[in-house]
Write a protein that holds these residues in place. Structure first.
Motif, PDB file in Angstrom:
ATOM      1  N   ARG A   8       0.863  -1.188   0.000  1.00  0.00           N
ATOM      2  CA  ARG A   8       0.000   0.000   0.000  1.00  0.00           C
ATOM      3  C   ARG A   8       0.893   1.229   0.000  1.00  0.00           C
ATOM      4  NH1 ARG A   8      -3.139  -0.233   5.021  1.00  0.00           N
ATOM      5  NH2 ARG A   8      -1.365   0.809   5.910  1.00  0.00           N
ATOM      6  N   ASN A   9       0.455   2.274  -0.704  1.00  0.00           N
ATOM      7  CA  ASN A   9       1.232   3.512  -0.693  1.00  0.00           C
ATOM      8  C   ASN A   9       0.587   4.551   0.224  1.00  0.00           C
ATOM      9  OD1 ASN A   9      -0.859   4.762  -2.156  1.00  0.00           O
ATOM     10  ND2 ASN A   9       0.234   4.658  -4.102  1.00  0.00           N
ATOM     11  N   ASP A  10       1.168   5.730   0.279  1.00  0.00           N
ATOM     12  CA  ASP A  10       0.679   6.785   1.174  1.00  0.00           C
ATOM     13  C   ASP A  10      -0.710   7.283   0.809  1.00  0.00           C
ATOM     14  OD1 ASP A  10       3.028   6.631   2.609  1.00  0.00           O
ATOM     15  OD2 ASP A  10       3.975   8.310   1.575  1.00  0.00           O
ATOM     16  N   GLU A  11      -1.154   7.010  -0.391  1.00  0.00           N
ATOM     17  CA  GLU A  11      -2.494   7.416  -0.836  1.00  0.00           C
ATOM     18  C   GLU A  11      -3.520   6.305  -0.618  1.00  0.00           C
ATOM     19  OE1 GLU A  11      -3.792  10.270  -1.992  1.00  0.00           O
ATOM     20  OE2 GLU A  11      -1.909  11.383  -1.861  1.00  0.00           O
ATOM     21  N   ASP A  12      -3.138   5.263   0.123  1.00  0.00           N
ATOM     22  CA  ASP A  12      -4.010   4.111   0.389  1.00  0.00           C
ATOM     23  C   ASP A  12      -4.414   3.384  -0.886  1.00  0.00           C
ATOM     24  OD1 ASP A  12      -3.894   4.481   3.126  1.00  0.00           O
ATOM     25  OD2 ASP A  12      -5.714   5.690   3.191  1.00  0.00           O
ATOM     26  N   GLN A  13      -3.509   3.337  -1.847  1.00  0.00           N
ATOM     27  CA  GLN A  13      -3.706   2.563  -3.063  1.00  0.00           C
ATOM     28  C   GLN A  13      -2.954   1.247  -2.892  1.00  0.00           C
ATOM     29  OE1 GLN A  13      -2.128   5.776  -5.475  1.00  0.00           O
ATOM     30  NE2 GLN A  13      -4.121   5.993  -6.464  1.00  0.00           N
ATOM     31  N   ASP A  41      -7.414 -11.131  -4.094  1.00  0.00           N
ATOM     32  CA  ASP A  41      -8.651 -11.252  -3.314  1.00  0.00           C
ATOM     33  C   ASP A  41      -8.608 -10.331  -2.100  1.00  0.00           C
ATOM     34  OD1 ASP A  41      -9.703 -13.116  -5.081  1.00  0.00           O
ATOM     35  OD2 ASP A  41      -9.253 -14.844  -3.802  1.00  0.00           O
ATOM     36  N   ARG A  42      -7.465 -10.268  -1.433  1.00  0.00           N
ATOM     37  CA  ARG A  42      -7.321  -9.393  -0.265  1.00  0.00           C
ATOM     38  C   ARG A  42      -7.501  -7.934  -0.660  1.00  0.00           C
ATOM     39  NH1 ARG A  42      -8.368  -8.019   4.694  1.00  0.00           N
ATOM     40  NH2 ARG A  42      -6.747  -6.733   5.609  1.00  0.00           N
ATOM     41  N   ILE A  43      -6.892  -7.538  -1.769  1.00  0.00           N
ATOM     42  CA  ILE A  43      -7.037  -6.153  -2.231  1.00  0.00           C
ATOM     43  C   ILE A  43      -8.499  -5.844  -2.524  1.00  0.00           C
ATOM     44  CG2 ILE A  43      -6.510  -4.576  -4.138  1.00  0.00           C
ATOM     45  CD1 ILE A  43      -3.700  -5.881  -4.207  1.00  0.00           C
ATOM     46  N   GLU A  44      -9.195  -6.781  -3.134  1.00  0.00           N
ATOM     47  CA  GLU A  44     -10.615  -6.571  -3.424  1.00  0.00           C
ATOM     48  C   GLU A  44     -11.418  -6.362  -2.136  1.00  0.00           C
ATOM     49  OE1 GLU A  44     -14.296  -8.847  -5.667  1.00  0.00           O
ATOM     50  OE2 GLU A  44     -12.235  -9.385  -6.174  1.00  0.00           O
ATOM     51  N   GLN A  45     -11.027  -7.027  -1.056  1.00  0.00           N
ATOM     52  CA  GLN A  45     -11.720  -6.888   0.231  1.00  0.00           C
ATOM     53  C   GLN A  45     -11.471  -5.528   0.869  1.00  0.00           C
ATOM     54  OE1 GLN A  45     -10.165 -10.065   2.583  1.00  0.00           O
ATOM     55  NE2 GLN A  45     -11.472 -11.615   1.662  1.00  0.00           N
ATOM     56  N   VAL A  46     -10.241  -5.041   0.815  1.00  0.00           N
ATOM     57  CA  VAL A  46      -9.878  -3.849   1.586  1.00  0.00           C
ATOM     58  C   VAL A  46      -9.896  -2.547   0.796  1.00  0.00           C
ATOM     59  CG1 VAL A  46      -8.532  -5.137   3.285  1.00  0.00           C
ATOM     60  CG2 VAL A  46      -7.387  -4.200   1.268  1.00  0.00           C
ATOM     61  N   TRP A  47      -9.755  -2.613  -0.525  1.00  0.00           N
ATOM     62  CA  TRP A  47      -9.672  -1.389  -1.322  1.00  0.00           C
ATOM     63  C   TRP A  47     -11.028  -1.123  -1.948  1.00  0.00           C
ATOM     64  CZ3 TRP A  47      -6.040  -0.461  -6.103  1.00  0.00           C
ATOM     65  CH2 TRP A  47      -5.896   0.907  -6.311  1.00  0.00           C
ATOM     66  N   THR A  48     -11.938  -0.598  -1.149  1.00  0.00           N
ATOM     67  CA  THR A  48     -13.314  -0.408  -1.592  1.00  0.00           C
ATOM     68  C   THR A  48     -13.550   0.970  -2.197  1.00  0.00           C
ATOM     69  OG1 THR A  48     -13.946   0.266   0.633  1.00  0.00           O
ATOM     70  CG2 THR A  48     -14.199  -2.073   0.074  1.00  0.00           C
ATOM     71  N   ARG A  51     -10.502   6.021  -4.941  1.00  0.00           N
ATOM     72  CA  ARG A  51      -9.969   7.390  -4.969  1.00  0.00           C
ATOM     73  C   ARG A  51      -8.750   7.487  -4.050  1.00  0.00           C
ATOM     74  NH1 ARG A  51     -14.950  10.659  -2.932  1.00  0.00           N
ATOM     75  NH2 ARG A  51     -14.822   8.931  -1.489  1.00  0.00           N
ATOM     76  N   PRO A  52      -7.732   8.256  -4.448  1.00  0.00           N
ATOM     77  CA  PRO A  52      -6.585   8.469  -3.569  1.00  0.00           C
ATOM     78  C   PRO A  52      -7.031   9.120  -2.251  1.00  0.00           C
ATOM     79  CG  PRO A  52      -6.113   9.271  -5.787  1.00  0.00           C
ATOM     80  CD  PRO A  52      -7.575   8.924  -5.737  1.00  0.00           C
ATOM     81  N   ARG A  53      -6.315   8.803  -1.188  1.00  0.00           N
ATOM     82  CA  ARG A  53      -6.660   9.334   0.137  1.00  0.00           C
ATOM     83  C   ARG A  53      -6.730  10.860   0.133  1.00  0.00           C
ATOM     84  NH1 ARG A  53      -3.074  10.446   4.668  1.00  0.00           N
ATOM     85  NH2 ARG A  53      -1.529   9.621   3.264  1.00  0.00           N
ATOM     86  N   SER A  54      -5.795  11.532  -0.536  1.00  0.00           N
ATOM     87  CA  SER A  54      -5.781  12.997  -0.551  1.00  0.00           C
ATOM     88  C   SER A  54      -7.071  13.549  -1.165  1.00  0.00           C
ATOM     89  CB  SER A  54      -4.560  13.531  -1.290  1.00  0.00           C
ATOM     90  OG  SER A  54      -4.534  13.065  -2.620  1.00  0.00           O
ATOM     91  N   LEU A  55      -7.584  12.906  -2.189  1.00  0.00           N
ATOM     92  CA  LEU A  55      -8.839  13.346  -2.796  1.00  0.00           C
ATOM     93  C   LEU A  55     -10.002  13.114  -1.845  1.00  0.00           C
ATOM     94  CD1 LEU A  55     -10.526  14.421  -5.121  1.00  0.00           C
ATOM     95  CD2 LEU A  55     -10.567  12.093  -6.059  1.00  0.00           C
ATOM     96  N   ARG A  56     -10.065  11.956  -1.210  1.00  0.00           N
ATOM     97  CA  ARG A  56     -11.148  11.685  -0.247  1.00  0.00           C
ATOM     98  C   ARG A  56     -11.145  12.708   0.873  1.00  0.00           C
ATOM     99  NH1 ARG A  56      -8.867   6.438  -0.356  1.00  0.00           N
ATOM    100  NH2 ARG A  56      -8.434   6.635   1.873  1.00  0.00           N
ATOM    101  N   GLU A  57      -9.962  13.034   1.396  1.00  0.00           N
ATOM    102  CA  GLU A  57      -9.858  14.011   2.486  1.00  0.00           C
ATOM    103  C   GLU A  57     -10.271  15.408   2.005  1.00  0.00           C
ATOM    104  OE1 GLU A  57      -5.833  13.578   3.842  1.00  0.00           O
ATOM    105  OE2 GLU A  57      -6.322  11.772   5.006  1.00  0.00           O
ATOM    106  N   HIS A  58      -9.871  15.768   0.797  1.00  0.00           N
ATOM    107  CA  HIS A  58     -10.239  17.078   0.239  1.00  0.00           C
ATOM    108  C   HIS A  58     -11.750  17.196   0.087  1.00  0.00           C
ATOM    109  CE1 HIS A  58     -10.020  20.686  -2.210  1.00  0.00           C
ATOM    110  NE2 HIS A  58     -10.798  20.081  -3.104  1.00  0.00           N
ATOM    111  N   LEU A  59     -12.376  16.169  -0.441  1.00  0.00           N
ATOM    112  CA  LEU A  59     -13.818  16.191  -0.631  1.00  0.00           C
ATOM    113  C   LEU A  59     -14.558  16.179   0.704  1.00  0.00           C
ATOM    114  CD1 LEU A  59     -14.163  13.764  -3.659  1.00  0.00           C
ATOM    115  CD2 LEU A  59     -14.345  16.261  -3.675  1.00  0.00           C
ATOM    116  N   ALA A  60     -14.023  15.491   1.693  1.00  0.00           N
ATOM    117  CA  ALA A  60     -14.654  15.436   3.009  1.00  0.00           C
ATOM    118  C   ALA A  60     -14.560  16.787   3.716  1.00  0.00           C
ATOM    119  CB  ALA A  60     -14.018  14.347   3.863  1.00  0.00           C
TER     120      ALA A  60
END
Length: 62
Positions: A8-13, A41-48, A51-60
């Motif tokens: 996983r990278n810093d953007e939660d990708q 399969d694990r990635i499919e479970q956790v990466w729902t 969007r990059p984390r920075s974008l999610r935080e900006h929109l929130a």
């Protein structure tokens, strides 16, 4: 059969990376190691949210 690990990278990708190879800069181990299908399969479970984390935080923040 090659072993992979989930990373996983810093953007939660998420991605898979061959076990035993040095991680690229900016990526950390998520903790899952196994064959390609297990890791995907694990990635499919956790990466729902793709969007990059920075974008999610900006929109929130509004």
């Amino acid at each position: 059969m090659s072993d992979y690990r989930v990373v996983r990278n810093d953007e939660d990708q998420y991605s898979i990376w061959p076990a035993g190879r040095a991680l690229p800069l900016g990526w950390t181990e998520e903790g899952t190691v196994g064959d390609r299908e297990t890791c995907l399969d694990r990635i499919e479970q956790v990466w729902t949210d793709m969007r990059p984390r920075s974008l999610r935080e900006h929109l929130a923040a509004g």
